[in-house]
Design a protein around this motif. Structure first.
Motif, mmCIF file in Angstrom:
data_model
loop_
_atom_site.group_PDB
_atom_site.id
_atom_site.type_symbol
_atom_site.label_atom_id
_atom_site.label_comp_id
_atom_site.label_asym_id
_atom_site.label_seq_id
_atom_site.Cartn_x
_atom_site.Cartn_y
_atom_site.Cartn_z
ATOM 1 N N HIS A 29 45.144 -25.810 -57.298
ATOM 2 C CA HIS A 29 45.547 -26.427 -56.032
ATOM 3 C C HIS A 29 44.760 -25.813 -54.876
ATOM 4 C CE1 HIS A 29 48.847 -28.274 -58.180
ATOM 5 N NE2 HIS A 29 49.192 -27.087 -58.645
ATOM 6 N N ALA A 30 44.208 -26.679 -54.039
ATOM 7 C CA ALA A 30 43.417 -26.181 -52.908
ATOM 8 C C ALA A 30 44.291 -25.374 -51.938
ATOM 9 C CB ALA A 30 42.759 -27.344 -52.180
ATOM 10 N N ASP A 31 45.588 -25.690 -51.903
ATOM 11 C CA ASP A 31 46.493 -24.989 -50.978
ATOM 12 C C ASP A 31 47.378 -23.971 -51.723
ATOM 13 O OD1 ASP A 31 48.010 -26.720 -52.437
ATOM 14 O OD2 ASP A 31 49.159 -27.516 -50.746
ATOM 15 N N SER A 32 46.843 -23.379 -52.770
ATOM 16 C CA SER A 32 47.640 -22.495 -53.631
ATOM 17 C C SER A 32 48.204 -21.286 -52.904
ATOM 18 C CB SER A 32 46.779 -22.002 -54.804
ATOM 19 O OG SER A 32 45.652 -21.306 -54.311
ATOM 20 N N PHE A 33 47.659 -20.962 -51.741
ATOM 21 C CA PHE A 33 48.097 -19.756 -51.027
ATOM 22 C C PHE A 33 49.255 -20.021 -50.073
ATOM 23 C CE2 PHE A 33 44.455 -21.830 -49.144
ATOM 24 C CZ PHE A 33 44.848 -22.039 -47.843
ATOM 25 N N THR A 34 49.720 -21.264 -49.978
ATOM 26 C CA THR A 34 50.810 -21.563 -49.041
ATOM 27 C C THR A 34 52.173 -21.439 -49.717
ATOM 28 O OG1 THR A 34 50.817 -23.915 -49.583
ATOM 29 C CG2 THR A 34 49.328 -23.203 -47.817
ATOM 30 N N LEU A 35 53.183 -21.178 -48.910
ATOM 31 C CA LEU A 35 54.540 -21.076 -49.444
ATOM 32 C C LEU A 35 54.992 -22.427 -50.004
ATOM 33 C CD1 LEU A 35 57.099 -19.402 -49.883
ATOM 34 C CD2 LEU A 35 57.849 -20.076 -47.594
ATOM 35 N N GLU A 36 54.594 -23.501 -49.333
ATOM 36 C CA GLU A 36 54.998 -24.836 -49.765
ATOM 37 C C GLU A 36 54.536 -25.099 -51.206
ATOM 38 O OE1 GLU A 36 53.484 -27.871 -47.214
ATOM 39 O OE2 GLU A 36 54.565 -29.462 -48.272
ATOM 40 N N ARG A 37 53.260 -24.824 -51.468
ATOM 41 C CA ARG A 37 52.738 -25.037 -52.811
ATOM 42 C C ARG A 37 53.388 -24.060 -53.803
ATOM 43 N NH1 ARG A 37 50.986 -28.954 -55.523
ATOM 44 N NH2 ARG A 37 49.547 -29.491 -53.840
ATOM 45 N N TYR A 38 53.590 -22.848 -53.330
ATOM 46 C CA TYR A 38 54.163 -21.832 -54.216
ATOM 47 C C TYR A 38 55.559 -22.250 -54.683
ATOM 48 C CZ TYR A 38 54.923 -17.205 -56.196
ATOM 49 O OH TYR A 38 55.147 -16.178 -57.066
ATOM 50 N N LEU A 39 56.364 -22.730 -53.725
ATOM 51 C CA LEU A 39 57.730 -23.129 -54.085
ATOM 52 C C LEU A 39 57.729 -24.366 -54.983
ATOM 53 C CD1 LEU A 39 59.593 -22.537 -50.695
ATOM 54 C CD2 LEU A 39 59.662 -21.130 -52.768
ATOM 55 N N ALA A 40 56.710 -25.222 -54.816
ATOM 56 C CA ALA A 40 56.636 -26.431 -55.640
ATOM 57 C C ALA A 40 56.158 -26.124 -57.058
ATOM 58 C CB ALA A 40 55.692 -27.439 -54.978
ATOM 59 N N THR A 41 55.694 -24.896 -57.291
ATOM 60 C CA THR A 41 55.166 -24.530 -58.615
ATOM 61 C C THR A 41 55.879 -23.278 -59.120
ATOM 62 O OG1 THR A 41 53.383 -23.420 -57.400
ATOM 63 C CG2 THR A 41 52.862 -25.554 -58.362
ATOM 64 N N ASP A 42 57.182 -23.329 -59.212
ATOM 65 C CA ASP A 42 58.019 -22.249 -59.747
ATOM 66 C C ASP A 42 58.028 -20.984 -58.882
ATOM 67 O OD1 ASP A 42 58.653 -23.759 -61.976
ATOM 68 O OD2 ASP A 42 56.905 -23.039 -63.091
ATOM 69 N N GLY A 43 57.591 -21.108 -57.645
ATOM 70 C CA GLY A 43 57.507 -19.920 -56.806
ATOM 71 C C GLY A 43 58.867 -19.268 -56.555
ATOM 72 N N TYR A 44 58.869 -17.944 -56.631
ATOM 73 C CA TYR A 44 60.051 -17.110 -56.424
ATOM 74 C C TYR A 44 61.173 -17.361 -57.439
ATOM 75 C CZ TYR A 44 57.673 -15.418 -52.313
ATOM 76 O OH TYR A 44 56.745 -14.839 -51.490
ATOM 77 N N ALA A 45 60.884 -18.127 -58.504
ATOM 78 C CA ALA A 45 61.874 -18.302 -59.572
ATOM 79 C C ALA A 45 62.020 -17.004 -60.369
ATOM 80 C CB ALA A 45 61.467 -19.449 -60.492
#
Lengths: 476, 219
Positions: A29-45
């Motif tokens: 993902h080009a925006d892999s460093f954003t919180l939005e992308r992180y949360l959309a991809t199991d971020g902080y799970a």
């Protein structure tokens, strides 16, 4: 750079290939460093999963995953955490993002492309061992990594993932971005701590006291590498039992490896630990696709500038600590530098010797003086002014840093056996021995190339030392 | 040009407050001083010494260890050309010679108009993208000699001003910790018991210390 499945132009140098991805999963993902992308991809799970467990259970899970430290020493993270004396507080975590080992390029990529993953790893560690504060030390020269980490920290604070009462629980911890100012030796954990205390980055003597017992401000401190911590979110999301299914029993999971030099497609790859061989990495279609111009391979450095060199004889070794150590080198920080048949070996080794001479902190005499002399003598040899006596002196000067046998690879051509690790050293940290590594390997494995450089001057008396040129000596 | 400006003093105090010991903030503060003046001045080091309660000699002692700090004016753009192994194998030497010839200065030198300083740098962690260089710590990958020429021309003409801030400015953004989320550091000697979640969530009977309630207070 185009036309290859899993090539992401925004993650310079990274190639995904058809492999499991534990720490690089978001790079597509080009925006892999954003919180939005992180949360959309199991971020902080992984953090949420950890908070459902007791700190001890989280620590046990990490220990069960046997994440070998990815910074160079390869010490299991869970075991390292357990070395902190029981009941002694405060405890600190210092994240080692001072990546500067020659050949290494992975931690910067992880900080630039997925800073939230690193932050989540820090939070999991903080929860498991009861940390008072986390300091995220990013190398000074990495402006973009600092910016991405700062922005991610700001996002995560605002969203309630860092700071007071994280996710509404009783777990609270600060993560502070700290940045350095250019010093390779600060990547050594005790030097890192000195630097973080606002001092010159000179390593502390150890043993007897390791940072886990006496670290930052004299308190128990964990120093973990960026890649090591970046593994934790996946491990907590999927469990240690899933983690150890990848790789081998002694080296589970994956690790990031950067292959540079004379290959067709230099790049960073997340490889499966233990089962991938150097031949796979250098020649595999899914990796570097062979040597440039289809030249012969002459030599390669298997684990960063501090690692003794390998020959084509060692190509079939797996990327695993034990066999590589027995063969006379080390995996270090996951960096392979490849030299093809056209390489001027003495000149190539000079670039590494100069690096360590330049980066010596000056604390230990054998390193400060020895590395400088190694550089000056080798410069003389490369410039065609050296004699055979100079070649002997290189071994003598190196011997003052590392007395006795020094590790090197076996060579069928030369009829020499491998000298395995470890070695003796007269310095506090490994910068000194590292200054000797390249020249020792080059002299041991390619004596004929040095002989050719000094043949014209024979055994004559050593000329007056030349002043090392301030310009580049240059490799091949 | 000298001591920190009022705005920078406020920023310095914000950074100092994040550490349990003031001196820990020294390296970030030296960067701040360098950002203000383009290099670290004697007056700024004197000022930093006052801010973190150490002597000016201690500030210099730390600062002089680190390569990125400059104690004399340098160019608006510092071009660091990597010369370590992977870059050297792929032509770094030619790049450095080309830059020296084009600008008429040796590595470490600055052009007479003060636009560009060139340095022969050590490994910049972009080895797969060799040969590489940095302009004020912004990367350029797989640089060819022609690209280097163009880059130096662009820098001299000020055409990259939007993309690359002047030397000294490292981070274009900063960490800002919101006051309502901040736990705050405590002096190491003031903490002796485990943080509250370690006590509340223990499954072993040996941790019976009282929870560290002050962990909840705002500093």
């Amino acid at each position: 750079m185009t036309g290859f499945v899993g090539t992401y132009p925004h993650a310079a140098g990274f190639y995904a290939g058809d492999r499991p991805r534990i720490v690089t999963g978001r790079f597509e993902h080009a925006d892999s460093f954003t919180l939005e992308r992180y949360l959309a991809t199991d971020g902080y799970a992984g953090l949420r999963a950890a908070l459902e467990m007791t700190p001890q259970q989280v620590h046990d899970e990490v220990r069960g995953g046997t994440i070998l430290g990815r910074g160079g020493a390869g010490f299991p993270a869970g075991v390292k955490w357990g070395l902190m004396p029981e009941g002694v507080y405060p405890r600190y975590l210092v994240v080692n993002g001072d990546e500067s080992e020659p050949g290494t390029y992975k931690d910067r990529l992880l900080m630039e492309r997925d800073p939230h993953q690193l932050i989540e790893g820090c939070l999991i560690a903080a929860y498991a061992v009861g940390l008072s504060q986390v300091f995220l030390y990013v190398r000074g020269e990495m402006a973009l990594a600092q910016e991405r980490v700062a922005a991610a920290l700001n996002e995560a604070y605002a969203a309630g993932y860092i700071g007071k009462s994280i996710l509404g629980t009783d777990f609270s911890v600060d993560i502070v971005l700290h940045w350095g100012a250019g010093a390779y030796v600060v990547g050594e954990e005790t030097a890192l701590i000195e630097s973080l205390e606002g001092n010159r980055g000179e390593p502390r003597l150890k043993p007897p006291f390791f940072p886990a017992a006496i670290g930052l401000y004299g308190k128990p401190t964990i120093v973990n590498n960026v890649e090591t911590l970046s593994n934790l979110p996946w491990l907590l999301r999927n469990g240690a039992t899933e983690f150890v299914k990848i790789g081998t029993e002694t080296s589970p999971g994956t690790r990031m490896v950067a292959i540079s030099g004379h290959v067709k497609r230099p790049g960073v790859f997340e490889i499966i630990n233990g089962t991938t061989t150097f031949r796979d990495i250098i020649y595999g279609d899914d990796f570097c696709q062979g040597i440039r111009d289809d030249n012969e391979l002459k030599s390669f450095v298997p684990g960063g500038g501090s690692a003794p060199w390998f020959l084509p004889d060692q190509l079939d070794l797996p990327f695993e600590s034990k066999p590589v150590g027995a063969a006379g080198s080390m995996l270090g920080s996951g960096a392979v530098m490849v030299m093809d048949a056209t390489t001027d070996i003495p000149a190539a080794s000079l670039t590494l010797v100069r690096f360590y001479a330049h980066e010596s902190c000056g604390q230990c005499t054998p390193c400060r003086e020895g590395a400088t002399w190694l550089e000056q003598i080798l410069q003389r040899v490369v410039d065609g002014l050296g004699t055979r006596r100079d070649l002997e002196m290189l071994f003598e000067a190196g011997g003052t840093i590392c007395p006795g046998d020094f590790p090197h690879a076996a060579s069928e051509r030369l009829g020499i056996e491998a000298q395995p690790f470890p070695f003796k050293m007269t310095t506090i940290c490994f910068v000194g021995p590292s200054a000797y590594t390249a020249i020792h390997s080059a002299l041991t494995l390619f004596p004929d190339e040095f002989e050719a450089k000094v043949a014209a001057n024979g055994n004559g008396p050593t000329p007056i030392p030349v002043i090392v040129s301030t310009s580049a000596g240059g490799g091949a | 040009m000298a001591r920190l400006t009022e705005t920078n003093v406020a920023l310095a105090r914000e950074i100092i407050a994040r550490y349990p010991r003031k001196k820990s903030a020294l390296i970030p503060l030296l960067h701040l001083a360098q950002e203000q003046d383009g290099y670290v001045t004697d007056e700024a080091m004197q000022h930093l010494a006052e801010l973190v309660d150490v002597t000016p000699a201690q500030v210099l002692g730390t600062a002089s260890f680190y390569e990125m700090f400059k104690f004399h004016p340098v160019g608006r753009y510092v071009v660091n050309i990597c010369g370590t192994m992977s870059c050297a194998l792929l032509g770094a030497h030619e790049l450095i010679e080309r830059a020296e010839a084009k600008l008429g200065v040796r590595s470490g030198g600055t052009t007479p108009d003060g636009a560009i300083t060139i340095e022969r740098a050590e490994c910049q962690a972009a080895c797969t993208e060799a040969p590489c260089l940095q302009v004020n710590y912004r990367y350029r990958y797989r640089v060819t000699p022609d690209q280097l020429d163009t880059l130096l021309d662009d820098l001299a003409a000020g055409r990259l001003a939007d993309e690359i801030p002047p030397h000294g400015t490292l981070q274009a953004n900063r960490q800002r910790i919101p006051a309502d989320r901040w736990v705050g550091p405590r002096a190491p000697e003031d903490v002796s018991v485990p943080p509250v979640w370690m006590v509340d969530r223990t499954d072993s009977p040996d941790s019976t210390d009282s929870p560290d309630s002050s962990e909840e207070t705002t500093p």
